[in-house]
Design an enzyme around this catalytic site. Structure first.
Site, PDB file in Angstrom:
ATOM      1  N   LYS A   1      30.674  42.244  95.991  1.00 30.62           N
ATOM      2  CA  LYS A   1      31.599  41.888  94.945  1.00 30.62           C
ATOM      3  C   LYS A   1      32.386  42.775  94.159  1.00 30.62           C
ATOM      4  CE  LYS A   1      33.696  39.006  92.104  1.00 30.62           C
ATOM      5  NZ  LYS A   1      33.193  38.762  90.906  1.00 30.62           N
TER       6      LYS A   1
ATOM      7  N   THR B   1      29.467  40.148  87.321  1.00 29.59           N
ATOM      8  CA  THR B   1      29.973  41.396  88.205  1.00 29.59           C
ATOM      9  C   THR B   1      29.430  42.678  87.382  1.00 29.59           C
ATOM     10  OG1 THR B   1      31.770  40.283  89.108  1.00 29.59           O
ATOM     11  CG2 THR B   1      31.999  42.392  89.135  1.00 29.59           C
TER      12      THR B   1
ATOM     13  N   LYS C   1      37.509  47.845  85.058  1.00 32.73           N
ATOM     14  CA  LYS C   1      36.113  48.116  85.238  1.00 32.73           C
ATOM     15  C   LYS C   1      35.682  47.982  86.137  1.00 32.73           C
ATOM     16  CE  LYS C   1      33.329  44.826  84.995  1.00 32.73           C
ATOM     17  NZ  LYS C   1      32.551  43.627  84.537  1.00 32.73           N
TER      18      LYS C   1
END
Length: 314
Positions: free
Chosen positions: A178, A103, A246
């Protein structure tokens, strides 16, 4: 020879986190010749014990036909591909296909795609949804973007990793898909924490409330497999708060760039940052429940209940 023409590709794998070793192990179990790299070589042992070979640098995987990567962040992906001893730095060899399951940001993905193209390497962005328990249950899902022809050729190999592989578009579209997924993950986790604490303050046990919820139209695979953590306060990490924050940062940055306001996500990001500031760094992000309880003036205790996680384990 292009990837599409290969019968039984030799595979390389970069990254041996909890997810990576399980996914690489699935390919070994399917009979593929696999070599694996991880910065901490000892972490490759579960895959090596099943027949894989460990190497010392990503560059040593350059002679493999297909290489998968699964690392923690954008900088890590750039390091293992174009950095010192990176996969794409061997002047004599390069894989035919690179599949990245991390990711990471759209920008980092585009950089790696460009670097791959310069070496004649096909590239698929293939971030995954799941955790080690989901992998073990065979319910991992992948969002994939890149060339439709490359995807079609690689799809049988990708299907070995989980239950569903979805082609979502060309270039880096899978990265944004994602990130959207993980933002929703955090929003749902925070909302689930809020209503669970509310139900408990009103007299319901967490086990009873979540059993009801999980059998209603509002229940989901996620609410089911998070229920044991919420009921029994088992916060063994599947995904940590820093990683979740994040992904929220990436999602909110994309929202600003695309003029797509996300007010609920913005509030949730602040609550995640608050939980991180309170010290919930190495535990599972389900510790959002503890912070919600603290703000609500209650101290939670494990209910020590037998809770179905919906994955075939309890």
């Amino acid at each position: 020879m292009a990837y599409e023409e290969l019968d039984r590709p030799r595979i390389g794998w970069i990254g041996a986190g909890r997810m990576g070793v399980q996914l690489a192990g699935r390919l070994v179990d399917a009979g593929y010749d696999l070599a694996i790299f991880n910065r901490t070589k000892a972490k490759t042992a579960p895959v090596v014990d099943r027949g894989a070979v460990a190497v010392d640098t990503p560059a040593q995987l350059a002679d493999r036909d297909v290489v998968f990567s699964m690392v923690s962040a954008s900088a890590d992906l750039l390091q293992v591909t174009t950095g010192t001893d990176g996969l794409l730095t061997d002047p004599a060899h390069a894989p035919k296909l690179l599949v990245d399951c991390s990711t990471v940001s759209v920008q980092a993905s585009a950089e790696v795609r460009e670097a791959s193209a310069k070496r004649g390497v096909e590239f698929l962005a293939a971030p995954v949804s799941g955790n080690p328990k989901v992998v073990k249950a065979g319910k991992l899902t992948l969002a994939v973007s890149g060339s439709p022809e490359t995807f079609a050729a690689a799809e049988p190999l990708l299907q070995l990793l989980g239950a569903r592989v979805t082609f979502v578009g060309e270039n880096e579209v899978a990265r944004l898909v994602k990130i959207c997924h993980n933002v929703f993950l955090g929003v749902v986790a925070q909302s689930l924490a809020e209503i669970t604490v509310l139900a408990e303050k009103g007299g319901a046990s967490r086990a009873a409330f979540l059993e009801f919820l999980n059998h209603s139209v509002m229940g989901s695979t996620f609410t089911k497999y998070k229920s044991p953590a919420y009921v029994n306060l088992d916060f063994a990490p599947t995904f940590t708060m820093p990683l979740l924050l994040k992904d929220f940062d990436l999602g909110l940055a994309a929202a600003r760039e695309l003029d797509a306001p996300m007010p609920v996500a913005a509030v949730t990001a602040s609550l995640i940052a608050s939980a991180l500031g309170a010290g919930h760094r190495d535990e599972d992000f389900a510790t959002l429940l503890l912070e919600q309880a603290r703000r609500s003036g209650i101290e939670l205790e494990s209910e020590d209940a037998d809770v179905d996680d919906g994955l075939g384990s309890r």
